[in-house]
Design an enzyme around this catalytic site. Sequence first.
Site, PDB file in Angstrom:
ATOM      1  N   GLU A  41       0.853  -1.089   0.034  1.00 13.90           N
ATOM      2  CA  GLU A  41       0.183  -0.046  -0.013  1.00 13.90           C
ATOM      3  C   GLU A  41       1.075   1.117   0.073  1.00 13.90           C
ATOM      4  O   GLU A  41       1.560   1.475   0.908  1.00 13.90           O
ATOM      5  CB  GLU A  41      -0.954  -0.087   1.313  1.00 13.90           C
ATOM      6  N   ARG A  45       0.515  10.547   1.074  1.00 14.64           N
ATOM      7  CA  ARG A  45       0.757  11.646   1.828  1.00 14.64           C
ATOM      8  C   ARG A  45       1.738  12.524   1.128  1.00 14.64           C
ATOM      9  O   ARG A  45       2.081  13.662   1.787  1.00 14.64           O
ATOM     10  CB  ARG A  45       1.419  10.983   3.088  1.00 14.64           C
ATOM     11  N   THR A  69      -4.271   6.266   2.850  1.00 14.72           N
ATOM     12  CA  THR A  69      -4.429   7.598   3.520  1.00 14.72           C
ATOM     13  C   THR A  69      -5.208   8.492   2.314  1.00 14.72           C
ATOM     14  O   THR A  69      -4.763   9.531   2.074  1.00 14.72           O
ATOM     15  CB  THR A  69      -3.207   8.107   3.689  1.00 14.72           C
ATOM     16  N   LYS A 129     -11.053  -1.737   6.822  1.00 16.94           N
ATOM     17  CA  LYS A 129      -9.963  -1.368   7.599  1.00 16.94           C
ATOM     18  C   LYS A 129     -10.312  -1.128   9.019  1.00 16.94           C
ATOM     19  O   LYS A 129     -11.210  -0.427   9.301  1.00 16.94           O
ATOM     20  CB  LYS A 129      -9.254  -0.402   7.030  1.00 16.94           C
TER      21      LYS A 129
END
Length: 318
Positions: A41, A45, A69, A129
């Site tokens: 993953e 960011r 994210t 998640k």
Amino acid sequence: MQSVVEKIKLSGIIPVITVKNPEKAVKLVSAIEKGGLTCVEIAFRTKEAPAVLKTIRESLPEIIAGAGTVLTVDDASAAVSAGAQFIVSPGFTAELAGWCAGKNIPFFPGVDSPSQIQNALSCGLSILKFFPADIKGGTKMLKAMQGPFQSVQFIPTGGINTENLGEYMRLPNVLAAGGSWLVPEEAVENSYWDKITDEVKKAVLAVHGFQFRHLGINSENGQQAAEASAFFGSMGFCPRETDISWFNGTDFEIMKQRGRGLNGHIAIACNNLERALAFFEKRGFMGDESSARKDGNGLTFIYLNKEINGFAVHLVKK
């Protein structure tokens, strides 16, 4: 052909990586792959994240690579354009869920409460998640969720490490675990690729939790089996008779006839048989489907198709 979700499940871990340099990212993911994992993953960011993801997808096509994210539809759009095969968000929004559904891309939103789980279910999502896992109750919380949310699979993230990984992977409602502990910043900055590979190998073994269960010994007949059982019994391995064998403690099973294997069999316990079979297939072993046993959560028992030094090997679920 296996789906992205199936491949994630068999991999068992989704390492979360944050690297700005695409070339270094390829070396990092190659080290992860060498350790035995096939899924990563990329944390979105940084402004470099799309380029990093695109380079990984082009350079390592066997790797399942997604974006994490992801907070907005714009983030998701950029990730998919870069080649993301799944999207992960720290929280849940119906807008992101709808957009990903429209693009037919797996979306794993972060949840930490029954209400959030129900909101996700109302949008057709069943793989979620669980974040932050350790703060929100860890395995105790996930066990509590098994009853009311039987169709949901979780990807716990936050506070996961090699030491507690096995506790999570034994749960039937855990699809995989996520986290960045396998790629510490210092190791990435200094290009300690072998160190990362070694840590991944340890984590892979923690996913499976392989343990010796017992040694099976073939006999020609019941009398020979009883004599062998008495021998082990004289050493304190307490005998227990079944229809087909004698068990001495939990370490020895004396068959009353010639069973599988030239000499007998070895039983190995593990957390999840489907994942274990994927592990052994990379090493040239397949499962013998004729020996398989299942329950509502999947395989519970299966023999491998090859012997080891005259012993058949079977896996059993913990």
